[in-house]
Design a protein around this motif. Structure first.
Motif, short mmCIF file in Angstrom:
data_model
loop_
_atom_site.label_atom_id
_atom_site.label_comp_id
_atom_site.label_asym_id
_atom_site.label_seq_id
_atom_site.Cartn_x
_atom_site.Cartn_y
_atom_site.Cartn_z
N UNK A 1 -1.49 14.86 40.87
CA UNK A 1 -1.08 14.43 39.53
C UNK A 1 0.28 13.73 39.57
N UNK A 2 0.50 12.87 38.58
CA UNK A 2 1.79 12.22 38.44
C UNK A 2 2.15 11.30 39.59
N UNK A 3 1.14 10.65 40.18
CA UNK A 3 1.41 9.79 41.33
C UNK A 3 2.18 8.54 40.90
N UNK A 4 2.87 7.92 41.86
CA UNK A 4 3.68 6.71 41.62
C UNK A 4 4.69 6.93 40.51
N UNK A 5 5.13 8.19 40.36
CA UNK A 5 6.15 8.53 39.38
C UNK A 5 5.72 8.19 37.95
N UNK A 6 4.41 8.30 37.67
CA UNK A 6 3.88 8.10 36.32
C UNK A 6 3.15 9.38 35.92
N UNK A 7 3.62 10.07 34.89
CA UNK A 7 3.05 11.36 34.52
C UNK A 7 1.56 11.33 34.21
N UNK A 8 1.03 10.20 33.73
CA UNK A 8 -0.38 10.15 33.36
C UNK A 8 -1.25 9.47 34.42
N UNK A 9 -0.71 9.25 35.61
CA UNK A 9 -1.49 8.69 36.72
C UNK A 9 -1.92 9.82 37.65
N UNK A 10 -3.10 9.65 38.27
CA UNK A 10 -3.57 10.68 39.21
C UNK A 10 -4.52 10.08 40.23
N UNK A 11 -4.73 10.85 41.33
CA UNK A 11 -5.75 10.55 42.33
C UNK A 11 -6.57 11.81 42.54
N UNK A 12 -7.89 11.67 42.45
CA UNK A 12 -8.79 12.80 42.64
C UNK A 12 -9.72 12.49 43.82
N UNK A 13 -9.79 13.38 44.79
CA UNK A 13 -10.54 13.12 46.02
C UNK A 13 -11.55 14.22 46.29
N UNK A 14 -12.68 13.81 46.89
CA UNK A 14 -13.67 14.77 47.37
C UNK A 14 -14.22 14.24 48.69
N UNK A 15 -14.45 15.17 49.62
CA UNK A 15 -15.01 14.81 50.92
C UNK A 15 -13.93 14.76 51.98
N UNK A 16 -14.22 14.06 53.07
CA UNK A 16 -13.26 13.96 54.15
C UNK A 16 -13.59 12.84 55.10
N UNK A 17 -12.56 12.25 55.66
CA UNK A 17 -12.74 11.20 56.65
C UNK A 17 -13.11 9.87 56.05
N UNK A 18 -13.49 8.96 56.94
CA UNK A 18 -13.86 7.60 56.56
C UNK A 18 -15.36 7.48 56.39
N UNK A 19 -15.80 6.52 55.59
CA UNK A 19 -14.99 5.61 54.79
C UNK A 19 -14.39 6.29 53.57
N UNK A 20 -13.36 5.67 53.02
CA UNK A 20 -12.76 6.12 51.76
C UNK A 20 -13.04 5.05 50.71
#
Length: 494
Positions: free
Chosen positions: A90-109
């Motif tokens: 949560x709060x990525x790139x210093x923006x409180x309403x930005x986020x990254x959600x990930x599932x799985x592992x490895x490549x490809x992404x």
């Protein structure tokens, strides 16, 4: 000005796939689609989660939060993703309403983009005449409530397919705030958050079902603030130096500049601070400008010219001025193999069909446009899937998806979530994205995105074609940003 030359290299191993029918066939980007078991799983999951997806659209539609203020909207998405087993940053790139959600592992992404900001003053009920939910309130006139819900549905469906079929790789949903001001993805790209992707997918509510092969306009968003000296406007005007005079002179200069720029250039502004009272010489005044062009290099030249106009206005009024560049958005770099694969998947899925009630609702929404502008409407709602046009004219709008496309191969699609020929940012669009028409388009987008993402996961040759196309289009491109080094995203845009 900061100039970054991107070394365009192969980023990873993703795979795009059309809708195959249980038979694995030719992996080339132009192969006729047959729905594979993994894609069937994803589509079934979208259908099973349809009420959840529609509920997210409705909730964000009701929240109608402006850019950088989308706390409820991003919170709902994050909660839904965490419940489904995604790891959320949560709060990525210093923006409180930005986020990254990930599932799985490895490549490809594989990345999928989500937007969720509304527009000011565009509140509207789901009715065929102008009636705001609340006078002067915000509304989703660009359909970003549906954008968020559709992308969420796709990410959940891909996750289900990866888990059920033992497919290696990582699906990542990006929550990107403030698209209307070109903020979210620009600052996320500057933070390197897309650099490990193999490919990225996006979509947008529009008035047809199609893949996007058109570029977009680059745009710089900047505020020019002038500082003068206050004085009594009647008793001692000679003691004052008007910041508002400087703003007005700058605007006059920009108007004369318009006569001598290329046809694709757009220069528009609003005065955000023009003083407080007529009897006080305004000591501070601010004007907010957008400068657009089909290529970023054109924007750079025109913005430099505009800065000189501001300097001249300050000299003429004996004021001082400062410039704040909030955002610098690049033109979208399309990808032909991705577009072809997207359209193949959309055709295999089959686009939504419309009830008599939905067509009648759309016709009623078109009526004010017919009366006011004389617009003719050959149809109420588009049907079918538009074939890929390899070299369409550049779009007249801008999107910060362009900055993602300069970092990684990016494909984008649109589905029918608007009445035919509806203008952008209109109250009609608010009504439709909150209706059953919008819901059908959202679910179709979820399925199309999920199917294409699974192509990327499972068909390395397709991914190789996608990357080769991107490398070719990126030859000779410099990534130039006018945002000062180290500047963080603004906390508020107004």
């Amino acid at each position: 000005m900061r100039r970054i030359v991107l070394a365009v290299t192969c980023i990873g191993l993703i795979s795009l796939v059309p809708f195959p029918a249980k038979v694995r066939g030719d992996e080339s980007a132009s192969a006729a689609p047959r729905l594979r078991p993994s894609q069937e799983t994803a589509i079934e999951h979208v259908d099973a989660q349809a009420e959840t997806i529609k509920g997210v659209n409705k909730a964000i539609w009701e929240f109608a939060e402006l850019g950088l203020q989308e706390h409820k909207s991003s919170g709902l998405l994050i909660e839904t993703l965490e419940r489904a087993g995604f790891e959320v940053e949560k709060g990525v790139a210093d923006m409180p309403t930005a986020f990254m959600a990930s599932y799985g592992g490895g490549k490809p992404i594989i990345g999928i983009l989500a937007e969720y900001d509304a527009l000011p003053g565009m509140s509207q009920k789901v009715v065929s005449y102008r009636e705001p939910v609340e006078e002067g309130a915000n509304g989703h006139a660009c359909g970003h409530s549906g954008f968020a819900a559709g992308s969420l549905g796709a990410a959940l469906a891909v996750k289900e397919a990866l888990a059920k079929h033992g497919i290696r790789g990582t699906i990542r949903l990006y929550g990107t705030p403030a698209e209307e001001q070109g903020i979210g993805k620009v600052y996320m790209a500057r933070a390197g958050l897309f650099d490990d992707l193999d490919a990225c997918l996006s979509w947008h509510p529009i008035s047809r079902n199609a893949a996007n092969m058109g570029s977009s306009k680059a745009v710089v968003s900047a505020k020019f603030t002038f500082h003068g000296t206050p004085a009594h406007a009647s008793v001692s005007p000679e003691s004052g130096r008007s910041a508002l005079d400087a703003v007005e002179l700058m605007n006059i200069g920009a108007n004369y500049m318009r006569e001598h720029v290329s046809e694709d250039t757009r220069i528009h502004h609003v005065i955000t601070d023009g003083g407080r009272a007529p009897n006080v010489v305004p000591p501070v005044a601010t004007v907010w400008y957008y400068v657009r062009g089909d290529r970023h290099a054109d924007v750079e030249r025109n913005f430099e010219w505009l800065e000189k106009i501001a300097e001249g206005a300050a000299l003429m009024t004996q004021t001082k001025h400062e410039v704040r560049i909030d955002s610098d958005v690049h033109e979208y770099v399309p990808n032909l193999p991705l577009a072809e694969r997207i359209v193949a998947n959309m055709q295999a899925l089959g686009p939504p069909t419309w009830t008599e009630e939905e067509v009648a609702f759309a016709r009623r929404l078109q009526e004010p446009l017919r009366e006011q502008f004389g617009t003719s409407f050959p149809q109420a709602l588009a049907t079918g899937v538009t074939p890929v046009e390899p070299n369409p004219p550049a779009d007249k709008g801008s999107t910060d998806v362009g900055d993602v496309s300069h970092r990684v191969p990016t494909g984008s699609l649109g589905t029918v979530c608007r009445v035919y020929k509806s203008p952008g940012h209109s109250w009609q669009n608010v009504a439709v994205i909150g209706s059953s028409i919008g819901e059908k388009g959202i679910l179709f987008a979820s399925k199309s995105l999920a199917a294409t993402a699974l192509d990327l996961f499972e068909q390395p040759r397709v991914l190789a074609e996608v990357k080769a196309d991107w490398r070719q289009r990126m030859k000779g491109r410099d990534y130039v940003t006018l945002i000062p080094e180290g500047q963080k995203a603004p906390r508020s845009i107004r």
